[in-house]
Write a protein that holds these residues in place. Sequence first.
Motif, PDB file in Angstrom:
ATOM      1  N   GLY A 167       0.817  -1.211   0.000  1.00  0.00           N
ATOM      2  CA  GLY A 167       0.000   0.000   0.000  1.00  0.00           C
ATOM      3  C   GLY A 167       0.850   1.259   0.000  1.00  0.00           C
ATOM      4  N   ILE A 168       1.943   1.233   0.761  1.00  0.00           N
ATOM      5  CA  ILE A 168       2.849   2.381   0.824  1.00  0.00           C
ATOM      6  C   ILE A 168       3.512   2.628  -0.524  1.00  0.00           C
ATOM      7  N   LEU A 169       4.081   1.575  -1.102  1.00  0.00           N
ATOM      8  CA  LEU A 169       4.824   1.726  -2.354  1.00  0.00           C
ATOM      9  C   LEU A 169       3.930   2.196  -3.495  1.00  0.00           C
ATOM     10  N   GLU A 170       2.731   1.632  -3.589  1.00  0.00           N
ATOM     11  CA  GLU A 170       1.840   1.993  -4.685  1.00  0.00           C
ATOM     12  C   GLU A 170       1.291   3.408  -4.521  1.00  0.00           C
ATOM     13  N   GLU A 171       0.926   3.783  -3.293  1.00  0.00           N
ATOM     14  CA  GLU A 171       0.403   5.131  -3.076  1.00  0.00           C
ATOM     15  C   GLU A 171       1.502   6.172  -3.274  1.00  0.00           C
ATOM     16  N   ALA A 172       2.718   5.864  -2.833  1.00  0.00           N
ATOM     17  CA  ALA A 172       3.836   6.788  -3.026  1.00  0.00           C
ATOM     18  C   ALA A 172       4.069   7.029  -4.515  1.00  0.00           C
TER      19      ALA A 172
END
Length: 309
Positions: A59-64
Amino acid sequence: MSNKEGVSKETRKKVLKEAKRIGYRPNQLARELVTKQSNTIGVIIPDILNPFFAEIAKGILEEASIKGYTALLCVTNWDVQLEKKYIKNLEEKRVEGIIIKPCEDEQKLEDSINTPYVILEGNNVNSAHSCVEVDNEKGGYIGTKHLIECGYRKIAYVGGKKYAYSNEKRLKGYKRALAENNIDLDENLILSGEFDSKSGYELAKTALADNPHIDGIFCGNDVMALGVLHYANQAGINIPEELGVVGFDDISYASLPQIELTTVYQPKYNLGKLAVNTLLDDIKEGKEKTLKRIILQPDLIKRKTTRKI
């Protein structure tokens, strides 16, 4: 090259064509020195093998990426010294902020992190940072309450590190559910270990050897619950008739037909997304930032490791 106004379309087209021909790439470091922005954030988590943290990281990598940022992922394996090293390295790389699940007490981070940061599962309401978490106490409560509603009465708590924030909150919910249903608390039924399957296996073995009348186990997370189920299978204990088991997290393995684990669901991917957006807000607001404490709600997922009510 930077797509600013003042250059005609034809000139820009010629320049970009020539840059491509000679293989020119902008110097990112030089650009960062001028703009004071790296468009990079750091992410420090303790365990990538646990599907819970893996989905948060996703979730972090994709949203970033959606927000135009690159995320540098670091895994500490619950090693405090390695955590300190990663913090230092990330700051040397001029990241604009850090998302971190601390190995130990988060208060110690305030002396070691000089960039904006957001805590995953923070417990210090007076701290100068924002945090994103799930209501762990409510999760412990609804998981234990479900075991009671299914008819289990001798319920053990098999959790992670004793003083881990999430463990303390889930244990508090467990105790509240027992009290509200007039079930005496037996401290001998509360066991602490690591948040892994091996620990779940060993703690279940110890608990059931010392207290053979145990008929329910609430686990600190799903990985521990898998260890409990492994031991029950080897010991010939029938699930869910003789022993009810509830996990926490709802990792991908929990719903497999061979497992069908009853568990407390956490919105893991969404935790990661919210952590990114909270961090970017803090970075943008700077010293005028409003500290945010975002608490998401857990949910009970009923499967086949507990009896029908």
